[in-house]
Scaffold this motif. Structure first.
Motif, PDB file in Angstrom:
ATOM      1  N   ARG A   1       0.837  -1.215   0.000  1.00  0.00           N
ATOM      2  CA  ARG A   1       0.000   0.000   0.000  1.00  0.00           C
ATOM      3  C   ARG A   1       0.865   1.256   0.000  1.00  0.00           C
ATOM      4  NH1 ARG A   1      -3.280  -3.034   3.583  1.00  0.00           N
ATOM      5  NH2 ARG A   1      -2.218  -2.098   5.377  1.00  0.00           N
ATOM      6  N   TYR A   2       1.957   1.227   0.762  1.00  0.00           N
ATOM      7  CA  TYR A   2       2.841   2.389   0.792  1.00  0.00           C
ATOM      8  C   TYR A   2       3.438   2.639  -0.596  1.00  0.00           C
ATOM      9  CZ  TYR A   2       6.645   5.522   2.071  1.00  0.00           C
ATOM     10  OH  TYR A   2       7.498   6.602   2.129  1.00  0.00           O
ATOM     11  N   ALA A   3       3.925   1.568  -1.227  1.00  0.00           N
ATOM     12  CA  ALA A   3       4.524   1.716  -2.559  1.00  0.00           C
ATOM     13  C   ALA A   3       3.492   2.230  -3.560  1.00  0.00           C
ATOM     14  CB  ALA A   3       5.107   0.387  -3.032  1.00  0.00           C
TER      15      ALA A   3
ATOM     16  N   ILE B   1      16.679   7.088  -5.172  1.00  0.00           N
ATOM     17  CA  ILE B   1      15.306   7.459  -4.809  1.00  0.00           C
ATOM     18  C   ILE B   1      14.798   6.573  -3.683  1.00  0.00           C
ATOM     19  CG2 ILE B   1      12.904   7.428  -5.609  1.00  0.00           C
ATOM     20  CD1 ILE B   1      13.915   8.352  -8.331  1.00  0.00           C
ATOM     21  N   TRP B   2      15.026   5.291  -3.814  1.00  0.00           N
ATOM     22  CA  TRP B   2      14.548   4.338  -2.820  1.00  0.00           C
ATOM     23  C   TRP B   2      15.159   4.626  -1.454  1.00  0.00           C
ATOM     24  CZ3 TRP B   2      16.537   0.035  -0.064  1.00  0.00           C
ATOM     25  CH2 TRP B   2      15.564  -0.829   0.426  1.00  0.00           C
ATOM     26  N   ASN B   3      16.483   4.786  -1.399  1.00  0.00           N
ATOM     27  CA  ASN B   3      17.155   5.015  -0.115  1.00  0.00           C
ATOM     28  C   ASN B   3      16.861   6.387   0.466  1.00  0.00           C
ATOM     29  OD1 ASN B   3      18.729   2.600   0.566  1.00  0.00           O
ATOM     30  ND2 ASN B   3      19.765   2.978  -1.369  1.00  0.00           N
ATOM     31  N   GLN B   4      16.536   7.352  -0.386  1.00  0.00           N
ATOM     32  CA  GLN B   4      16.252   8.696   0.101  1.00  0.00           C
ATOM     33  C   GLN B   4      14.840   8.853   0.658  1.00  0.00           C
ATOM     34  OE1 GLN B   4      17.065  11.202  -3.281  1.00  0.00           O
ATOM     35  NE2 GLN B   4      19.141  11.649  -2.630  1.00  0.00           N
ATOM     36  N   THR B   5      13.924   7.974   0.287  1.00  0.00           N
ATOM     37  CA  THR B   5      12.520   8.241   0.583  1.00  0.00           C
ATOM     38  C   THR B   5      11.817   7.220   1.474  1.00  0.00           C
ATOM     39  OG1 THR B   5      11.771   7.124  -1.439  1.00  0.00           O
ATOM     40  CG2 THR B   5      12.243   9.482  -1.601  1.00  0.00           C
ATOM     41  N   VAL B   6      12.312   5.994   1.575  1.00  0.00           N
ATOM     42  CA  VAL B   6      11.567   4.942   2.282  1.00  0.00           C
ATOM     43  C   VAL B   6      11.893   4.949   3.774  1.00  0.00           C
ATOM     44  CG1 VAL B   6      11.192   2.452   2.474  1.00  0.00           C
ATOM     45  CG2 VAL B   6      11.494   3.509   0.225  1.00  0.00           C
ATOM     46  N   PRO B   7      10.882   4.977   4.661  1.00  0.00           N
ATOM     47  CA  PRO B   7      11.111   4.899   6.112  1.00  0.00           C
ATOM     48  C   PRO B   7      11.759   3.581   6.494  1.00  0.00           C
ATOM     49  CG  PRO B   7       8.850   5.583   5.625  1.00  0.00           C
ATOM     50  CD  PRO B   7       9.454   5.136   4.333  1.00  0.00           C
TER      51      PRO B   7
ATOM     52  N   GLY C   1      12.521  -3.073   4.568  1.00  0.00           N
ATOM     53  CA  GLY C   1      12.643  -4.451   4.131  1.00  0.00           C
ATOM     54  C   GLY C   1      11.518  -4.856   3.203  1.00  0.00           C
ATOM     55  N   ARG C   2      10.275  -4.471   3.565  1.00  0.00           N
ATOM     56  CA  ARG C   2       9.132  -4.849   2.731  1.00  0.00           C
ATOM     57  C   ARG C   2       9.173  -4.154   1.377  1.00  0.00           C
ATOM     58  NH1 ARG C   2       5.069  -3.890   7.605  1.00  0.00           N
ATOM     59  NH2 ARG C   2       6.979  -2.928   8.370  1.00  0.00           N
ATOM     60  N   LEU C   3       9.602  -2.899   1.373  1.00  0.00           N
ATOM     61  CA  LEU C   3       9.741  -2.200   0.093  1.00  0.00           C
ATOM     62  C   LEU C   3      10.879  -2.798  -0.728  1.00  0.00           C
ATOM     63  CD1 LEU C   3       8.059   0.244  -0.992  1.00  0.00           C
ATOM     64  CD2 LEU C   3       7.747  -0.262   1.412  1.00  0.00           C
ATOM     65  N   ALA C   4      11.913  -3.295  -0.034  1.00  0.00           N
ATOM     66  CA  ALA C   4      12.998  -3.971  -0.756  1.00  0.00           C
ATOM     67  C   ALA C   4      12.491  -5.260  -1.385  1.00  0.00           C
ATOM     68  CB  ALA C   4      14.157  -4.268   0.197  1.00  0.00           C
TER      69      ALA C   4
ATOM     70  N   ARG D   1      12.692  11.871   5.388  1.00  0.00           N
ATOM     71  CA  ARG D   1      13.697  10.859   5.691  1.00  0.00           C
ATOM     72  C   ARG D   1      15.025  11.514   6.074  1.00  0.00           C
ATOM     73  NH1 ARG D   1      14.730   6.580   8.210  1.00  0.00           N
ATOM     74  NH2 ARG D   1      16.589   5.494   7.487  1.00  0.00           N
ATOM     75  N   ARG D   2      15.381  12.594   5.397  1.00  0.00           N
ATOM     76  CA  ARG D   2      16.614  13.314   5.716  1.00  0.00           C
ATOM     77  C   ARG D   2      16.542  13.897   7.129  1.00  0.00           C
ATOM     78  NH1 ARG D   2      16.924  15.682   1.319  1.00  0.00           N
ATOM     79  NH2 ARG D   2      15.787  17.597   1.812  1.00  0.00           N
ATOM     80  N   ALA D   3      15.368  14.435   7.504  1.00  0.00           N
ATOM     81  CA  ALA D   3      15.199  15.000   8.833  1.00  0.00           C
ATOM     82  C   ALA D   3      15.293  13.920   9.905  1.00  0.00           C
ATOM     83  CB  ALA D   3      13.852  15.717   8.924  1.00  0.00           C
ATOM     84  N   ALA D   4      14.716  12.737   9.635  1.00  0.00           N
ATOM     85  CA  ALA D   4      14.783  11.639  10.597  1.00  0.00           C
ATOM     86  C   ALA D   4      16.221  11.185  10.789  1.00  0.00           C
ATOM     87  CB  ALA D   4      13.909  10.484  10.120  1.00  0.00           C
TER      88      ALA D   4
END
Length: 452
Positions: free
Chosen positions: A220-222, A336-342, A347-350, A416-419
């Motif tokens: 759902r997130y993707a 893009i993937w590493n910059q945006t995914v919580p 793991g699930r998005l991977a 993601r950058r802020a976190a």
């Protein structure tokens, strides 16, 4: 002169900042070399036993189901358990499958069915392993070094992809399949020993057990993120239509250049490594979605040209250009993937990412093999390449947010950058939007793990 070179050469910051990154880089290089030895020997052995392009292409069909099932489950598993342990156990399993290939090749009359069984097993273990590997990168490398880490990882892959096939082609031609498989076994033994030295990578504090519900949450997130959806769709289309690797043995036959088989498998990686060796500019790129689209379209054009040409050296040049295009697209997707995914969904998005960049090639093998058997080897190349270009163009039109993605302004990238900044104890928490994991969760994924 020095400053100009540093702006072009790869950024080595991840090497300096993370011990685990150095370990994984070296381990991956060894694994890739051994895996590509088998990658050449396995389809060639099926060709020798059957003489059928369809039988070679059927490898993709055999690998597809376990890759889908275990790729999705592997994504959920990577969010729920120690990712380093997943990598270690699956690496050991892949080594055992290489032993099976070696034993079969040493029989007086090697059997066909074990080759398909091993192909299915490799797909299952790769599906379990790849989400853990991909989701670990953002945990062991600082946020501002992710693009540089992606380029270095690609360089590692390309070195193995060049050396492995090139050496395997010679080994198989002059010594047979068994020595190629033996090299694969030795490489996996060395890789397992290095994996034992990785620092623990425990799951987030609020991690759930692997479940269908958790997998659905990642899906759902993707689906709700057009940029992520676009990266998956573009890569899937490019690989489905323009991944002809399994029919390289038949192309070499048609060009009356059996000696070129190893070079065909390695040529794409030569193009990719040239991009990686001049990847210093990647850290300054902000429009990574544009890289994804242009790189995938370039891949398709080059594959189409390889099907039109009859000079083997020009074909090798086209395959090299295809590899350069795929490299550009891959750098854009990874960043893009590493910059945006919580982190708690990483793991699930991977796992979903595994489907996009692995299912495509598996289906592409089936398409290429079936098309070659129906129309001939050369048409299987150029029709697939043109279909790739058309499909990428249609997807870019349908998903405009992919083309306009900007690493500085995209909301997910800013959160993601802020976190990451908050986890490191610096300023930047003000940019954390409602619903984004706060510092308590982010601290479970430090930039550099203990002992690094």
């Amino acid at each position: 002169m020095t400053s100009k070179l540093s702006a072009v050469l790869p950024d080595l910051s991840p090497w300096r900042s993370s011990r685990d990154f150095r370990l994984l880089w070296a381990q991956g290089l060894i694994t890739y070399f051994g895996s590509f030895m088998a990658l050449v020997a396995l389809p060639l052995q099926i060709k020798e036993l059957t003489g059928s392009p369809l039988a070679v292409g059927a490898m993709g069909a055999v690998e597809l189901v376990p890759l889908v099932i275990f790729g999705l489950y592997g994504g959920a598993l990577a969010d729920a358990v120690d990712r380093g342990r997943v990598i270690l156990l699956t690496e050991a399993g892949l080594g055992l499958l290489a032993v099976v290939l070696l034993v079969n090749a040493m029989l007086p009359e090697p059997m066909l069915w074990p080759l398909y069984v091993v192909a299915a097993g490799v797909a299952a273990l790769a599906g379990l392993q790849r989400p853990a590997l991909d989701s670990l990168l953002a945990r062991i490398v600082p946020h501002d070094q992710l693009a540089a880490a992606a380029a270095l990882n690609a360089l590692r892959w390309q070195i193995g992809a060049i050396a492995g096939p090139a050496v395997a082609g010679l080994v198989v031609a002059y010594a047979g399949n068994a020595p190629a498989y033996a090299t694969t076994v030795i490489c996996f033994i060395a890789s397992v020993l290095m994996c034992l030295r990785l620092s623990p990578a425990p799951p987030a504090e609020n991690a759930d057990k692997p479940s269908l519900r958790g997998i659905a949450e990642g899906a759902r997130y993707a689906w709700s993120r057009p940029v992520l959806l676009g990266t998956y769709a573009v890569d899937l289309a490019a690989m489905f239509f323009a991944f002809p690797n399994t029919i390289f043995p038949f192309l070499a036959d048609e060009l009356d250049a059996d000696w070129s088989l190893g070079l065909m498998y390695a040529a794409g990686s030569v193009g990719s490594v040239l991009v990686s060796l001049t990847s210093g500019w990647v850290s300054r790129v902000r429009r990574h979605g544009l890289l994804v689209v242009c790189g995938a379209a370039g891949w398709g054009l080059a594959i189409a040209a390889a099907g039109w040409l009859s000079d083997v050296w020009l074909v090798l040049v086209c395959l090299g250009l295809a590899g350069a295009g795929d490299m550009l697209s891959g750098l854009g997707r990874s960043t893009i993937w590493n910059q945006t995914v919580p982190d708690e969904l990483r793991g699930r998005l991977a796992g979903i990412e595994v489907l996009s960049y692995s299912v495509g090639p598996q289906l592409g093998q089936v398409r290429a093999g079936a098309m070659a058997g129906w129309t001939g080897t050369r048409p299987a190349f150029w029709t697939g390449g043109l279909a790739c270009v058309v499909s990428v163009g249609l997807l870019a039109t349908a998903l405009p947010k992919l083309l306009t993605y900007d690493a500085q302004t995209d909301e997910d990238a800013r959160r993601r950058r802020a976190a990451h900044t908050a986890a490191a104890g610096g300023p930047g928490t003000a940019d954390t939007a409602p619903g984004e994991p706060g510092p308590a969760v982010a601290r479970t994924a430090p930039d550099v793990p203990p002992g690094a």
